[in-house]
Design a protein around this motif. Structure first.
Motif, PDB file in Angstrom:
ATOM      1  N   ILE A  56      26.210  95.044  44.514  1.00 35.39           N
ATOM      2  CA  ILE A  56      27.667  94.958  44.574  1.00 35.39           C
ATOM      3  C   ILE A  56      28.168  94.594  43.181  1.00 35.39           C
ATOM      4  CG2 ILE A  56      29.657  93.859  45.658  1.00 35.39           C
ATOM      5  CD1 ILE A  56      27.904  95.380  47.620  1.00 35.39           C
ATOM      6  N   TRP A  57      29.000  95.455  42.608  1.00 37.64           N
ATOM      7  CA  TRP A  57      29.597  95.166  41.304  1.00 37.64           C
ATOM      8  C   TRP A  57      31.105  95.069  41.492  1.00 37.64           C
ATOM      9  CZ3 TRP A  57      30.057  98.963  36.593  1.00 37.64           C
ATOM     10  CH2 TRP A  57      30.625  98.275  35.509  1.00 37.64           C
ATOM     11  N   CYS A  58      31.638  93.884  41.311  1.00 42.23           N
ATOM     12  CA  CYS A  58      33.070  93.642  41.440  1.00 42.23           C
ATOM     13  C   CYS A  58      33.717  93.719  40.063  1.00 42.23           C
ATOM     14  CB  CYS A  58      33.313  92.276  42.085  1.00 42.23           C
ATOM     15  SG  CYS A  58      35.041  91.898  42.383  1.00 42.23           S
ATOM     16  N   LEU A  59      34.593  94.704  39.876  1.00 39.60           N
ATOM     17  CA  LEU A  59      35.295  94.844  38.602  1.00 39.60           C
ATOM     18  C   LEU A  59      36.541  93.969  38.551  1.00 39.60           C
ATOM     19  CD1 LEU A  59      35.050  98.691  38.014  1.00 39.60           C
ATOM     20  CD2 LEU A  59      34.201  96.932  36.475  1.00 39.60           C
ATOM     21  N   ILE A  97      28.601  90.992  33.705  1.00 40.07           N
ATOM     22  CA  ILE A  97      28.561  92.108  32.761  1.00 40.07           C
ATOM     23  C   ILE A  97      29.534  91.830  31.621  1.00 40.07           C
ATOM     24  CG2 ILE A  97      28.765  94.602  32.480  1.00 40.07           C
ATOM     25  CD1 ILE A  97      26.572  93.689  34.420  1.00 40.07           C
ATOM     26  N   TRP A  98      29.068  92.054  30.385  1.00 41.80           N
ATOM     27  CA  TRP A  98      29.866  91.701  29.216  1.00 41.80           C
ATOM     28  C   TRP A  98      30.147  92.922  28.344  1.00 41.80           C
ATOM     29  CZ3 TRP A  98      31.467  86.722  29.209  1.00 41.80           C
ATOM     30  CH2 TRP A  98      30.702  85.784  29.918  1.00 41.80           C
ATOM     31  N   VAL A 103      27.928  91.174  39.013  1.00 41.14           N
ATOM     32  CA  VAL A 103      27.018  92.010  39.801  1.00 41.14           C
ATOM     33  C   VAL A 103      26.177  91.110  40.698  1.00 41.14           C
ATOM     34  CG1 VAL A 103      24.980  93.498  39.685  1.00 41.14           C
ATOM     35  CG2 VAL A 103      26.907  93.917  38.163  1.00 41.14           C
ATOM     36  N   PHE A 104      26.080  91.472  41.960  1.00 41.42           N
ATOM     37  CA  PHE A 104      25.316  90.712  42.942  1.00 41.42           C
ATOM     38  C   PHE A 104      24.329  91.665  43.603  1.00 41.42           C
ATOM     39  CE2 PHE A 104      24.296  88.402  46.742  1.00 41.42           C
ATOM     40  CZ  PHE A 104      24.508  87.065  46.453  1.00 41.42           C
ATOM     41  N   TYR A 118      32.066  98.685  42.921  1.00 38.62           N
ATOM     42  CA  TYR A 118      31.122  99.650  43.482  1.00 38.62           C
ATOM     43  C   TYR A 118      30.093  98.958  44.366  1.00 38.62           C
ATOM     44  CZ  TYR A 118      33.023 102.184  39.463  1.00 38.62           C
ATOM     45  OH  TYR A 118      33.875 102.754  38.540  1.00 38.62           O
ATOM     46  N   ALA A 119      29.599  99.702  45.342  1.00 38.82           N
ATOM     47  CA  ALA A 119      28.467  99.272  46.162  1.00 38.82           C
ATOM     48  C   ALA A 119      27.425 100.378  46.095  1.00 38.82           C
ATOM     49  CB  ALA A 119      28.901  99.036  47.611  1.00 38.82           C
ATOM     50  N   ILE A 120      26.245 100.040  45.580  1.00 40.20           N
ATOM     51  CA  ILE A 120      25.165 101.019  45.433  1.00 40.20           C
ATOM     52  C   ILE A 120      23.966 100.523  46.229  1.00 40.20           C
ATOM     53  CG2 ILE A 120      23.681 102.267  43.822  1.00 40.20           C
ATOM     54  CD1 ILE A 120      25.682 101.537  41.605  1.00 40.20           C
ATOM     55  N   SER A 121      23.498 101.339  47.163  1.00 40.02           N
ATOM     56  CA  SER A 121      22.313 100.962  47.934  1.00 40.02           C
ATOM     57  C   SER A 121      21.251 102.039  47.775  1.00 40.02           C
ATOM     58  CB  SER A 121      22.655 100.769  49.418  1.00 40.02           C
ATOM     59  OG  SER A 121      23.226 101.933  49.969  1.00 40.02           O
TER      60      SER A 121
END
Length: 295
Positions: A47-50, A126-127, A70-71, A90-93
Motif C-alpha cells: 500500500i503506497w499512500c501519496l 518515499i523521498w 509505503v506499507f 496505489y495498492a499492488i498485490s
C-alpha cells in the motif's frame, strides 16, 4: 470505507491473477458499487499512500499512514484497511512466485530489506525524486493491467521489477545498512528458522543447534541487533500466531494450544498470559488494538 483482502467465493479462495494493481481511488469507487476488490490474502500487498490517510489493521495492531508512506503486508496476515475519501495512492498485490519469476535476486532483496530489518513495522517513507518516478511506473502498470494486448504479462513484470528496485533503494537509504555484516546474516537466518519452526521449537538451544552456534552467542547477537533476546522473539512469534488463529479461524484455547505444539492447554494458557500480558479467554472475547501513526 473498509476493505479486506479475504477474498472467498462459496467458501473457496477466488482465482485471481498473480499480480493486481489498483489506485486507492478505484478501490473506493468499487467498494461503493458493491464490487469485491481483488486483494488476495495469499499474496504480498504493498500500500503506497501519496496523500490523504489510510488506516490499516494488521493482525492485532492498527497503523495510520499518509503522505508518501509505503506499507507492506505478508501473505497470510489478517488485514483490513480504511481509505480516506480524499486519499490517493496505489495498492499492488502479487504472489511470491511472481516476483521470483521476475527476478530471483530482487525477490530476495525485497524480503530481506522489508522483513528482516529487526523492526516489527514493515513501513518506509518515499523521498525526493523517487516519488514522481515511482508514481509514473505505477500509473503505467495500471494502464497495462487494464488492457488485453499481447505480452501484457511480460510488460507488467518489467514495470513491477522497476517499481520494486525503487522501493528497495528507498529501504536501503532509510535503514542503517547492516545487511552485509556476519552478525546480521546470523540474525536473518535465525528469523528464517523461527518462521519455519515456531510451532515445534521453543528453546534457544534448538535454534542455536540449527545455526551451529552456541546459545549464548546467538542470544548476544540477536539482542545486539534487534534489541530483544532470542526467547522474546520466540515467545512473541508464538503469541502472534495464536492471536491469528483466534482472529482468522475462531480457534478455541485447546485447538490453538495443540496447533502450536502445546499438549497441555493449561500450560499454553499460562504461557500466553505470561508472554502477552492478557488472559487468552479475555483476548478471545474482545481484544484492544494498539494504534500507531505514520504521518
Amino acid at each position: 470505507m473498509k476493505i479486506s483482502r479475504n477474498i472467498k467465493i462459496d467458501g473457496q479462495v477466488a482465482e485471481l491473477a498473480p499480480l493486481q494493481i489498483h489506485s486507492l481511488q478505484s478501490l473506493l469507487a468499487g467498494n461503493k458499487q458493491g464490487e469485491v476488490p481483488s486483494l488476495c490474502e495469499e499474496m504480498y500487498l504493498i500500500i503506497w499512500c501519496l496523500s490523504g490517510t489510510v488506516k490499516i489493521s494488521l493482525d492485532t495492531e492498527v497503523f495510520l499512514i499518509n503522505e508518501n508512506v509505503v506499507f507492506c503486508v505478508r501473505p497470510g496476515q489478517v488485514f483490513t484497511m480504511e481509505i480516506d475519501e480524499n486519499a490517493k495512492g496505489y495498492a499492488i498485490s502479487f504472489e511470491e512466485e511472481y516476483i521470483e519469476l521476475t527476478d530471483v535476486r530482487l525477490a530476495g532483496l525485497f524480503r530481506i530489506s522489508f522483513f528482516n530489518r529487526f523492526n516489527s513495522v514493515p513501513v518506509i517513507r518515499i523521498w525526493g525524486d523517487a516519488i514522481a518516478l515511482m508514481a509514473s511506473v505505477a500509473d503505467k502498470m495500471i494502464q497495462e493491467y487494464n488492457n488485453v494486448l499481447d505480452l501484457r504479462s511480460d510488460i507488467l513484470k518489467g514495470y513491477l521489477k522497476i517499481f520494486m528496485i525503487y522501493v528497495c533503494r528507498q529501504i536501503k537509504q532509510d535503514s542503517h545498512d547492516i545487511c552485509c555484516s556476519r552478525k546480521s546474516d546470523l540474525v536473518k537466518l535465525f528469523f528464517t528458522q523461527l518462521e519455519r519452526h515456531y510451532a515445534s521449537k521453543k528453546m534457544v538451544k534448538e535454534y542455536a543447534e540449527i545455526l551451529a552456534v552456541s546459545p549464548s552467542y546467538l542470544n548476544d547477537v540477536v539482542k545486539q541487533l534487534s534489541g530483544r533476546t532470542v526467547s522474546h522473539h520466540i515467545q512473541q512469534r508464538i503469541v502472534l500466531e495464536a492471536k491469528r488463529k483466534v482472529l482468522q479461524d475462531g480457534f478455541s484455547l485447546k485447538e490453538t494450544a495443540y496447533d502450536l505444539g502445546f499438549w497441555n492447554p493449561a500450560h499454553f494458557s499460562k504461557y500466553f498470559k505470561n508472554c502477552s500480558g492478557i488472559n487468552f479467554t479475555d483476548f478471545k472475547k474482545g481484544f484492544n488494538v494498539n494504534e500507531r501513526s505514520f504521518v
